[in-house]
Design an enzyme around this catalytic site. Structure first.
Site: not given
Ligand code: 0X9
Ligand code: ZN
Length: 690
Positions: A424, A427, A559, A632
């Protein structure tokens, strides 16, 4: 005055000989033994010192120099009166002497030992009894015998010392006098080789006043011109005017700071040097003893900073001058040293990516800085690190990866771990976390037994930015663009980008978190692996299946933010959906809990945070059984407040170091993840978990 250079010429000729014999200038390629600093000849043993070890630096330089040339004269300078030593630099060069530091009342043991080895016949003490006492002479004489000739430059201030050395060596009518400020050690340092090269005296002034002893010596010398080294903060316009009143022809060579001043001196007086001396521009302890070395090689001195980036002025100066020999004086850090070498021999080229962080966030590595550090790390640790690209982004940028392992070029079948960051775009902290891990594994290899064992026994793959296009686009915002996806256009639609972490081919498009709306930040793309970036990751991971076995056993996708450790499956709330055994689920929870105890994050199944489809961790685990986690990073949602994704560069050091234990644990666990539930014997027969 006769300048005797024969011995120094011999020393330099030896170096040239090596380079000509090989015909190439890359020391690594030439097979010249490399120190851990990656520096070619002649280099003192790298000395890491904490502020008291300037003595050791001078000793190592003397030892190195004496390998190829006899040392008949030693200049002893005070280890605390830096400006005195500045005045001594070119004088020592004229005497083909080496410089050693001493304490006031006693010779440090290592300095005394070196004196015994060098066996000089003449000793020049720089300064009066107030800085170097007679007991040092007594000691030196007892070590070297009564035949030792001892000379003392018995003058008080550094201005007096400079004038006395000038008077000792020069008759009136010299061409040039070089003038630096006693207040800026680094200007004086880089002035040394200039004075030596021009056969000019080096005199010192104060930043705001012309000492009478300096004025008197200028009048005695009646030079054709005076060269001032330093900007108007270092030597004021008023002082310049006073010097002009004595010698009308005054040329000032300067830059906006010490680094730029050193670079300006280089370009003015050393247009095409074969050698360059690099030393710290931050700590004044290492470089001075190298002035005679620089002078002998007709080499300028350039200055380095701390951290992992060369000052721009220094970098540009190296690229422009392309020296074939680098002498690194004192401890300047292995990555910086590798950059000095890399820019000199062309193995690191000027970065072309122009997207940068704003000044207030400059502690982050922009794409060009990141690449520089990666290449420098490869140069500094050729046995541990290889830098490669796993493929190109949509806009054609390389997706850079490091392979980290002892004997990195040899396939030894070690268990492997993959770490990736920046799927992303916004980040930013993730890239720093990845760079932190690279730094930990490389700089810790020699010093930390745990790191050493992991680098020996594992292969760690680190992809620093899966989404370079999105990153660059994000940086182009003012400030930033709140961008998440890649930069791939969508058919029949003006909205750009796919969320890479919805684009992997496991349960892709199942409707659990991603969507088919190109305007959305969670758009899953036209098809599984429709993004070049996820294709590159897919193909790399697939390439690690060797003899039918996937070598990669653990993985973390980095992330921001939330301070979570998350694990599959992301697409479903079920703990043990098809493809996940209860043992595997136990491994995930046990490993998560262990890592969370190390970094203080919360842990849970990823779908509990919120479900996602086409997530990299589901694909890694669902396809290959890789124990794959999402980290995260800092901050927690509560700390961040609503919608804040960017964090200040001031948190980088602390928030990346925070994950040291968890990341090393994950590398370790690649040996046999099932060891986490005590089932290594069952699941990894024959393979040592450690
Ligand atoms: O949404 C995502 O891809 C990740 N969070 S973020 O805020 N960095 O965009 C999370 C990836 C892990 N997977 C889940 N939480 N389902
Ligand atoms: Zn992310």
């Amino acid at each position: 005055m006769r300048i005797r250079r024969a011995a120094w010429r011999r020393a330099a000729a030896l170096c040239i000989g090596v380079l000509l014999a090989t015909g190439i200038f890359s020391p690594a390629a030439a097979g010249i033994p490399m120190t851990p600093y990656g520096s070619p000849i002649p280099i003192p043993q790298p000395v890491s010192y904490d502020g008291t070890d300037r003595y050791a630096v001078s000793v190592s330089i003397a030892a190195e120099v004496s390998k190829s040339a006899g040392v008949g004269v030693v200049y002893l300078v005070s280890g605390t009166a830096y400006a005195d030593a500045v005045a001594a630099g070119p004088a020592a060069a004229r005497d083909e002497a080496t410089i050693l530091y001493t304490d006031k009342d006693s010779l440090p043991v290592n300095v005394a030992n070196e004196l015994v080895l060098l066996r000089p016949t003449r000793l020049v003490l720089v300064g009066g009894a107030g800085v170097i006492s007679d007991s040092v002479i007594t000691r030196a004489t007892s070590l070297l015998g009564p035949g030792l000739r001892v000379e003392r430059i018995d003058a008080g201030s550094s201005w007096d010392i400079a004038a006395a050395l000038s008077e000792r060596d020069f008759k009136p009518g010299v061409d040039t006098v070089v003038v630096a400020s006693s207040g800026n050690f680094f200007n004086g340092l880089v002035a040394g080789p200039v004075a030596a090269d021009l056969a000019a005296p080096l005199l010192l002034v104060a930043a705001g006043s012309l000492p009478s002893v300096t004025a008197a010596e200028l009048k005695r010398l009646t030079p054709r011109r005076v060269v001032l080294i330093g900007n108007s903060d270092d030597i004021s316009a008023d002082v310049e005017a006073r010097i002009k009143a004595i010698v009308p022809n005054v040329e000032r060579v300067s830059g906006s700071d010490r680094y730029a001043t050193a670079a300006a001196v280089r370009s003015r007086f050393f247009a095409t040097p074969t050698g360059v001396v690099a030393t710290s521009g931050v700590t004044e302890l290492g470089g001075l003893a190298a002035v005679p070395v620089a002078a002998a090689d007709r080499a300028p001195i350039l200055l380095t900073q701390d951290g992992d980036q060369l000052p721009t002025a220094t970098r540009d100066s190296l690229v422009e001058s392309m020296p074939r020999r680098i002498f690194i004086a004192g401890s300047i850090g292995d990555i910086i040293a590798a950059e000095v070498i890399g820019y000199s021999d062309g193995s690191i080229t000027m970065p072309t990516e122009t997207a940068t962080y704003p000044a207030w966030d400059s502690g982050y590595h922009d794409p060009a800085e990141m690449l520089t550090v990666l290449k420098a790390t490869e140069i500094a640790y050729p046995n541990l690190v290889t830098i490669l690209s796993i493929g190109k982004s949509y806009e054609g940028r390389d997706i850079w990866m490091a392979k980290v392992s002892a004997d990195v070029a040899i396939d030894k079948g070690k268990p492997e771990i993959l770490v990736n960051a920046l799927q992303h775009a916004s980040e930013h902290l993730g890239v720093e976390q990845a760079l932190y891990l690279l730094r930990t594994l490389t700089s810790g290899y020699a010093t930390d037994p745990y790191v050493h064992r992991l680098v020996d026994s594992r292969v760690t793959w680190i992809i620093f930015a899966v989404n370079p296009d999105g990153w660059v686009y994000d940086l182009q915002g003012d400030p930033y663009n709140l961008w998440r996806k890649n930069r791939q256009p969508n058919a029949n639609n003006t909205n750009i980008g796919t969320n890479l972490n919805r684009n992997y081919g496991y349960k892709w498009g199942s409707g659990a978190g991603g969507n088919d709306l190109p305007w959305s930040g969670d758009y899953w793309g036209a098809a599984p692996f429709s993004a070049p970036e996820t294709q590159a990751v897919r193909d790399f991971v697939a390439s690690r299946v060797i003899d039918g076995v996937q070598r990669i056993r653990t993985h973390v996708d980095i992330h921001t933010h939330g301070e979570f450790i998350l694990f599959p499956f992301a697409y479903t709330y079920a703990n043990t959906a098809a493809g996940m055994s209860s043992d595997d689920h136990s491994v995930f929870t046990r490993m998560s809990a262990t890592m969370a105890s190390m970094n203080g994050y919360a842990w849970e199944q990823s779908s509990v945070l919120y479900p996602t489809d086409g997530d990299i961790i589901d694909w890694m685990y669902g396809t290959y059984g890789i124990f794959s986690f999402t980290f995260e990073l800092y901050p927690t949602a509560a700390q961040a407040g609503r919608g804040i994704v960017y964090v200040s560069d001031s948190v980088i050091a602390r928030q990346t170091a925070r994950n040291r234990g968890a990341l090393l644990y994950l590398i370790d666990a690649a040996g046999c993840p099932y060891a986490a539930i005590g089932k290594a014997a069952q699941y990894c027969p024959g393979a040592a978990a450690g």
